[in-house]
Design a protein around this motif. Structure first.
Motif, mmCIF file in Angstrom:
data_model
loop_
_atom_site.group_PDB
_atom_site.id
_atom_site.type_symbol
_atom_site.label_atom_id
_atom_site.label_comp_id
_atom_site.label_asym_id
_atom_site.label_seq_id
_atom_site.Cartn_x
_atom_site.Cartn_y
_atom_site.Cartn_z
ATOM 1 N N GLY A 1 1.378 6.407 -7.919
ATOM 2 C CA GLY A 1 1.399 7.099 -6.634
ATOM 3 C C GLY A 1 2.649 6.826 -5.825
ATOM 4 O O GLY A 1 2.897 7.494 -4.820
ATOM 5 N N GLN A 2 3.436 5.844 -6.244
ATOM 6 C CA GLN A 2 4.686 5.516 -5.564
ATOM 7 C C GLN A 2 5.891 5.869 -6.433
ATOM 8 O O GLN A 2 6.976 5.306 -6.276
ATOM 9 N N SER A 3 5.714 6.819 -7.334
ATOM 10 C CA SER A 3 6.770 7.161 -8.286
ATOM 11 C C SER A 3 7.995 7.757 -7.608
ATOM 12 O O SER A 3 9.067 7.823 -8.222
ATOM 13 N N GLY A 4 7.862 8.175 -6.349
ATOM 14 C CA GLY A 4 9.017 8.696 -5.640
ATOM 15 C C GLY A 4 10.124 7.667 -5.493
ATOM 16 O O GLY A 4 11.292 8.027 -5.298
ATOM 17 N N GLN A 5 9.772 6.397 -5.582
ATOM 18 C CA GLN A 5 10.774 5.329 -5.482
ATOM 19 C C GLN A 5 11.805 5.374 -6.601
ATOM 20 O O GLN A 5 12.933 4.905 -6.424
ATOM 21 N N VAL A 6 11.416 5.899 -7.754
ATOM 22 C CA VAL A 6 12.344 5.944 -8.888
ATOM 23 C C VAL A 6 12.885 7.352 -9.103
ATOM 24 O O VAL A 6 13.450 7.642 -10.160
ATOM 25 N N SER A 7 12.730 8.210 -8.100
ATOM 26 C CA SER A 7 13.206 9.585 -8.239
ATOM 27 C C SER A 7 14.724 9.671 -8.314
ATOM 28 O O SER A 7 15.277 10.694 -8.728
ATOM 29 N N TRP A 8 15.399 8.590 -7.904
ATOM 30 C CA TRP A 8 16.860 8.583 -7.935
ATOM 31 C C TRP A 8 17.427 8.341 -9.323
ATOM 32 O O TRP A 8 18.617 8.577 -9.570
ATOM 33 N N PRO B 1 -4.737 -1.467 -13.499
ATOM 34 C CA PRO B 1 -4.868 -0.987 -12.111
ATOM 35 C C PRO B 1 -3.533 -0.943 -11.375
ATOM 36 O O PRO B 1 -3.272 -0.003 -10.605
ATOM 37 N N LEU B 2 -2.696 -1.940 -11.596
ATOM 38 C CA LEU B 2 -1.380 -1.950 -10.956
ATOM 39 C C LEU B 2 -0.539 -0.775 -11.441
ATOM 40 O O LEU B 2 0.107 -0.082 -10.637
ATOM 41 N N ALA B 3 -0.541 -0.529 -12.753
ATOM 42 C CA ALA B 3 0.255 0.568 -13.301
ATOM 43 C C ALA B 3 -0.220 1.918 -12.765
ATOM 44 O O ALA B 3 0.601 2.778 -12.405
ATOM 45 N N GLU C 1 0.817 -1.208 0.000
ATOM 46 C CA GLU C 1 0.000 0.000 0.000
ATOM 47 C C GLU C 1 0.853 1.261 0.000
ATOM 48 O O GLU C 1 0.400 2.328 -0.446
ATOM 49 N N ASN C 2 2.086 1.138 0.478
ATOM 50 C CA ASN C 2 2.948 2.305 0.627
ATOM 51 C C ASN C 2 4.109 2.335 -0.358
ATOM 52 O O ASN C 2 4.553 3.414 -0.765
ATOM 53 N N VAL C 3 4.614 1.155 -0.725
ATOM 54 C CA VAL C 3 5.840 1.119 -1.515
ATOM 55 C C VAL C 3 5.945 -0.207 -2.263
ATOM 56 O O VAL C 3 5.394 -1.217 -1.837
#
Length: 501
Positions: free
Chosen positions: A245-252, A238-240, A79-81
């Protein structure tokens, strides 16, 4: 009459070259062996040095620590990451429950999956260009450096490649007029499963679309492909959308630059040369018609997406290398056909010689991929160092907080060490690295200890300290403590501080 039948069979055989499909009975008898050889070859390459000297790097540590959680805890995490890897985490959780955690259990699914992909490349090459092309493609896949890297990786990319291989084989089956409803259902299922493992794998659909257009598929094939593809996309959508909403994970991931395009450009140049050797013709199904779009289209699509948002990582389109292997196999098959009329005995040695030369040429890279130094760090090695340190009355800190993965994978190495910054555990908070207390509470907790261990990145890969919490850790240690030990091993660093007053 029997003689005439044998004569006609021989004429067909020699008209199509030395690697033409054998008569139907012989083909059925030897097909299993043909497809098994590259699979066993890839399996052997995967099992070779599988433990990488008992090393485990940060991405695999994420798989490990999530797989050890309960199903409810994994669902809360998603749900978060990392929802994009949710199905893979649940799969690995089941394996860990059955066989226990370990590097072999972690990596063996990738080895087996890539062996399946090699068998699929062999089958496609065999159907389109004969025995030598199939064998050449299947053997080439396992030797590709990028494949050798992810062949032994506890992440889902090899599984996605297997799904891509299966769906491509099913597409070729349909284009050859042997596709039934069950084939299209299986095709849609393979694309769906690959998409649920990593939705970037949906880029195989425009690749297959290009193949259909190039081969001038009939209306019936187009209709069934559209239906199967639409069903798969609907299941993955739906998964995509949720993962956005978790796009911050690939901000690096850094923005796309020209030098990042060198690798794809080289691959496309090699693939283009292989396609020219195959001499593809519009309306005729061949390795180039299948392999070139499979190689090129996902690479181009990923580059296009990266112009909008930085996403360019080669592992996202690892499955496109199946196209490169198919083209390499077609080149070998073409060389055998060209040599056979004048040098029939020599022609059969072309593939073994090419394979041997490739193995020798790539041996340095093959050895490097199987060493701990091939990854940016080693979670297990630094845990071994911590076991040797006197921990009486000591606490431990992590900079950045993600380096807590060392403790999550090797909790016994940290027995007796209090985590001075942790407010809520990773499993309890539904995160990968836990929730840390505020800077003031961290500072106060540090000052209650006479000895503190700091686990961080080694200097060559360390990033500047940012954020209030990490700044408070460093400033407090430098003000009230003195470094008494400093050890670095395989990308990780542990510093031991003692109170000065």
């Amino acid at each position: 009459m029997l003689l005439d039948r044998r004569t006609r069979t021989a004429r067909v055989h020699f008209a199509n070259g030395p690697d033409a499909v054998e008569p139907r009975t012989a083909s059925r008898r030897h097909r299993l062996l043909l497809y098994t050889l590259p699979a066993l070859w890839t399996l052997a390459l995967g099992l070779w040095g599988l433990s990488r000297q008992d090393s485990l790097w940060r991405d695999e540590a994420a798989t490990w620590q999530v797989a050890e959680r309960s199903t409810a805890e994994i669902l809360r995490l998603l749900e978060n990451v990392d929802v994009v890897h949710g199905l893979y985490y649940l799969f690995m959780h089941g394996l860990f429950e059955c066989f226990g955690p370990g590097t072999t259990v972690l990596r063996l699914p990738s080895v087996l999956a890539m062996a399946v992909a090699a068998a699929c490349v062999t089958a496609v090459g065999h159907r389109l260009a004969g025995v030598w092309a199939g064998l050449g493609g299947g053997l080439a896949l396992g030797l590709l450096p990028a494949v050798q890297f992810y062949l032994q990786e506890g992440r889902p990319y090899a599984l996605v490649a297997a799904g891509a291989g299966i769906s491509t084989l099913l597409l070729v089956t349909a284009l050859q007029g042997r596709g039934r409803t069950a084939h299209w259902v299986a095709y849609g299922g393979a694309v769906l499963l690959s998409g649920l493992l990593n939705w970037f794998s949906l880029m195989i659909l425009p690749a297959h679309l290009a193949t259909l257009a190039w081969a001038r598929a009939g209306r019936r094939v187009w209709t069934r492909w559209t239906a199967a593809s639409a069903a798969a996309v609907t299941g993955v959508l739906p998964l995509a959308l949720f993962s956005r909403g978790q796009s911050g994970q690939v901000s690096w991931i850094p923005p796309l630059t020209w030098h990042m395009l060198i690798g794809p450009a080289v691959l496309l140049a090699i693939g283009g040369a292989g396609a020219l050797v195959d001499r593809p013709q519009r309306g005729r199904l061949s390795p180039a018609v299948v392999g070139l779009p499979l190689l090129a289209v996902p690479q181009v699509c990923l580059i296009g997406l990266s112009l909008i948002q930085p996403l360019f990582l080669d592992r996202y389109v690892l499955f496109s290398l199946l196209g490169l292997a198919l083209l390499a196999g077609a080149a070998v098959g073409g060389a055998v056909r060209a040599a056979a009329p004048r040098f029939p005995r020599t022609a059969v040695w072309i593939l073994p010689v090419v394979t041997a030369v490739a193995v020798v040429a790539l041996l340095p890279q093959s050895l490097a991929k199987r060493s701990p130094e091939s990854r940016v760090d080693d979670v297990l090695a630094i845990a071994s160092e911590i076991r040797r340190i006197d921990r009486a009355g000591a606490g431990v800190l992590y900079i950045p907080a993600a380096r807590r993965d060392t403790r999550l994978v090797s909790p016994d190495a940290f027995a007796g060490l209090r985590d001075l910054a942790l407010a809520k555990s990773p499993s309890g908070s539904g995160t990968l690295k836990g929730v840390e207390a505020g800077p003031d509470r961290i500072r106060a907790a540090i000052l209650t200890r006479r000895r503190v261990l700091l686990v961080t990145d080694a200097r060559p890969v360390a990033r500047p300290v940012v954020g209030g919490r990490d700044t408070a850790k460093i400033s407090t240690l430098e003000e009230y403590f003195t470094v008494v030990a400093d050890r670095e091993v395989r990308g990780r660093r542990v510093r031991v501080y003692e109170r000065t007053a």
